[in-house]
Design a protein around this motif. Structure first.
Motif, PDB file in Angstrom:
ATOM      1  N   VAL A 384       0.849  -1.198   0.000  1.00  0.00           N
ATOM      2  CA  VAL A 384       0.000   0.000   0.000  1.00  0.00           C
ATOM      3  C   VAL A 384       0.878   1.240   0.000  1.00  0.00           C
ATOM      4  CG1 VAL A 384      -1.767   1.299   1.268  1.00  0.00           C
ATOM      5  CG2 VAL A 384      -1.816  -1.209   1.281  1.00  0.00           C
ATOM      6  N   ARG A 385       0.503   2.220  -0.792  1.00  0.00           N
ATOM      7  CA  ARG A 385       1.080   3.575  -0.737  1.00  0.00           C
ATOM      8  C   ARG A 385      -0.033   4.515  -0.307  1.00  0.00           C
ATOM      9  NH1 ARG A 385       5.410   4.291  -5.534  1.00  0.00           N
ATOM     10  NH2 ARG A 385       5.593   6.291  -4.467  1.00  0.00           N
ATOM     11  N   LEU A 386       0.189   5.219   0.797  1.00  0.00           N
ATOM     12  CA  LEU A 386      -0.825   6.126   1.336  1.00  0.00           C
ATOM     13  C   LEU A 386      -0.257   7.540   1.359  1.00  0.00           C
ATOM     14  CD1 LEU A 386      -3.464   6.872   2.773  1.00  0.00           C
ATOM     15  CD2 LEU A 386      -2.457   6.055   4.918  1.00  0.00           C
ATOM     16  N   SER A 387      -0.862   8.431   0.575  1.00  0.00           N
ATOM     17  CA  SER A 387      -0.455   9.834   0.531  1.00  0.00           C
ATOM     18  C   SER A 387      -1.295  10.625   1.516  1.00  0.00           C
ATOM     19  CB  SER A 387      -0.631  10.398  -0.881  1.00  0.00           C
ATOM     20  OG  SER A 387       0.241   9.762  -1.791  1.00  0.00           O
ATOM     21  N   LEU A 388      -0.621  11.350   2.414  1.00  0.00           N
ATOM     22  CA  LEU A 388      -1.288  12.161   3.431  1.00  0.00           C
ATOM     23  C   LEU A 388      -1.125  13.633   3.085  1.00  0.00           C
ATOM     24  CD1 LEU A 388       0.069  10.288   6.579  1.00  0.00           C
ATOM     25  CD2 LEU A 388      -2.175   9.996   5.520  1.00  0.00           C
ATOM     26  N   THR A 389      -2.239  14.360   3.077  1.00  0.00           N
ATOM     27  CA  THR A 389      -2.224  15.791   2.815  1.00  0.00           C
ATOM     28  C   THR A 389      -2.780  16.510   4.035  1.00  0.00           C
ATOM     29  OG1 THR A 389      -2.580  15.407   0.448  1.00  0.00           O
ATOM     30  CG2 THR A 389      -2.998  17.627   1.280  1.00  0.00           C
ATOM     31  N   ASN A 390      -1.940  17.296   4.688  1.00  0.00           N
ATOM     32  CA  ASN A 390      -2.342  18.014   5.895  1.00  0.00           C
ATOM     33  C   ASN A 390      -2.815  19.412   5.511  1.00  0.00           C
ATOM     34  OD1 ASN A 390      -2.596  19.295   8.354  1.00  0.00           O
ATOM     35  ND2 ASN A 390      -0.674  18.522   9.190  1.00  0.00           N
ATOM     36  N   ARG A 391      -4.123  19.598   5.435  1.00  0.00           N
ATOM     37  CA  ARG A 391      -4.718  20.889   5.074  1.00  0.00           C
ATOM     38  C   ARG A 391      -5.070  21.716   6.302  1.00  0.00           C
ATOM     39  NH1 ARG A 391      -8.799  18.361   0.470  1.00  0.00           N
ATOM     40  NH2 ARG A 391      -7.141  17.729  -1.014  1.00  0.00           N
ATOM     41  N   THR A 392      -4.641  21.291   7.475  1.00  0.00           N
ATOM     42  CA  THR A 392      -4.894  22.036   8.700  1.00  0.00           C
ATOM     43  C   THR A 392      -3.693  22.937   8.992  1.00  0.00           C
ATOM     44  OG1 THR A 392      -3.882  20.587  10.376  1.00  0.00           O
ATOM     45  CG2 THR A 392      -6.007  19.899   9.477  1.00  0.00           C
TER      46      THR A 392
END
Length: 462
Positions: A384-392
């Motif tokens: 699995v490749r999981l991309s995390l985008t922190n928009r906070t």
């Protein structure tokens, strides 16, 4: 002595309770009893505090076992509320993971639950409550879990340093209420006004010049990110979140330890008698203060030793093969000063204002809190490749239960194995793992107030 302000009064920063240096419990020993206790958290002259603690100790009893051993512990709940125990960082059987409502029923007041599992990995881990964990961990329900390598590294001493903080009312000695304060839930989390190590505000060590120590640092705080520096010592990082590095890395800069993260250091004492030494902490005013004072007495050798050898690898630490990997994306949204347009909560789509009215401030991939449907359903052994985008506008310490992962670096390489990673605002982050442990596994922010107010989801490994 360091001082922080609590309300209108200044006190020495720290926790005062039982020292951690007590006999360890072997696997299969006495039960863990979750109960109320009264301890002197604040320095003398301030009221005592009622805490919730395992066996009435802060931190809880040290559990130490050998790699490959079977650990059995009966949780006995003498509290007036349900509870459970999560064994943080252990690649464990799913039924033993301790997540109330997902892997087990919460243990009712007066009830018991038997935890029984093998310890596949050596390293530094910890255990803590995982029912209403924001409140229960804040009130004291956590302790260290050490899994020993078959052959110990060449060090003179092994020291466990469990870092924590507490948010206390100086007038009563009790915890600041309400626990779920909207300001803390929607901002950086519940950050304490007392800081300490191993349950003490004045934790200190003695050492000799050229002595070699293994320091096991555990961040058990509810939300505080510790920025640390060595003084009078030089050293190497040898493991992160229990997982050994391929080669020890020289500590040249500050050590950043997010909530739930651990780091193992091997350090040589370089200071002589009378010279300052210890573990320093960065304060909010950008000054440094001693979190652990080390007093130097005598000399253990004429010269320092060479670089330490790497710790032996744990099982299943091979780099993941991402050919054909499942690609997932997850946006983190919400919180003060950013918010979100809308998200799903309890089966309906609500706007941010409606969510705030329900005490919910955060979302993961458009979902607020754990729903009946997993974020992802994975086949066993699937990469699995999981991309995390922190928009906070806040950092988040993202923790995956049951498995470790690696950061995918911009050059296509991989970072070290971890179970908790710090995601910074507006900085892209990608992690990779192999879904090799079947069951229902939580993925959440370990700023526990964030998890309690929306930043929690789960994956299902068939």
């Amino acid at each position: 002595m360091r001082a922080l302000t609590i309300g209108r009064r200044a006190v020495c920063a720290g926790l005062a309770s039982l020292p951690l240096a007590r006999p360890s419990l072997a696997a299969g020993a006495a039960p863990l009893i979750a109960r109320k206790a009264t301890v002197q958290l604040a320095p003398d002259g301030y009221p005592a505090s009622e805490v919730w603690a395992y066996d009435g100790q802060l931190p809880g009893p040290l559990i130490r076992a050998r790699q490959g051993a079977r650990l059995t512990r009966r949780l006995q709940n003498d509290l007036e509320v349900p509870t459970s125990v999560h064994w943080h960082g252990i690649r464990i059987d799913n039924a033993m993971d301790g997540v109330a409502g997902l892997t087990q029923d919460p243990v009712a007041p007066g009830g018991r639950f038997d935890y029984d599992f093998t310890l596949p990995d050596a390293g530094t881990y910890w255990y803590h409550a995982h029912t209403s964990s924001m409140e229960q961990v804040a009130r004291g329900l956590s302790g260290p879990l050490i899994v020993e390598e078959p052959e110990a590294p060449d060090v003179d001493r092994d020291e466990i340093l469990m870092l924590g903080d507490w948010l206390l009312d100086p007038e009563s000695g009790g915890f600041m209420e309400p626990m779920a304060h909207p300001m803390m839930m929607s901002h950086g989390g519940r950050i304490g006004n007392l800081v300490g190590v191993n349950g003490r505000h004045d934790y200190a060590l003695t050492a000799q010049k050229h002595e070699r120590l293994r320091l096991r640092l555990i961040n058990s705080a509810n939300a505080r990110i510790f920025v640390l520096r060595l003084q009078g010592m030089s050293g190497w990082t040898v493991a992160l979140d229990g997982m050994p590095l391929t080669q020890p890395e020289v500590v040249e800069t500050e050590i950043v330890l997010a909530p739930a993260q651990r780091v193992d250091l091997i350090v040589d004492v370089t200071a002589g008698e009378g010279a300052p030494a210890g573990l320093l902490m960065l304060r909010d005013d950008d000054s440094w203060e001693a979190l652990v004072d080390v007093t130097i007495s005598g000399r253990s050798a004429r010269t320092v030793r060479g670089a330490p050898a790497a710790l032996p690898a744990n099982p299943k630490m091979d780099l993941p093969d991402l050919d054909g990997a499942r690609t997932l994306t997850m946006a983190m949204e919400g919180g003060a000063m950013a918010g979100m347009e809308s998200a799903m909560f309890e089966g309906e789509r609500l706007g941010f204002r409606e969510l705030v009215e329900r005490g919910q401030f955060w979302s993961l991939a458009g979902q607020v809190g754990r729903s009946g449907t997993p974020f992802a359903s994975l086949s066993r052994g699937e990469p699995v490749r999981l991309s995390l985008t922190n928009r906070t506008v806040f950092p988040h310490a993202m923790h995956l239960h049951g498995m470790h992962f690696r950061e995918v670096l911009p050059d296509g390489g991989f970072g070290p194995m971890r179970d908790t990673i710090l995601s910074l605002p507006q900085e892209p982050l990608e992690i990779a793992f192999v879904a090799d442990n079947p069951g229902k596994w939580l993925f959440h922010c370990h700023m526990l107030g964030h998890a309690a107010s929306g930043m929690t989801t789960w994956i299902d490994v068939a």
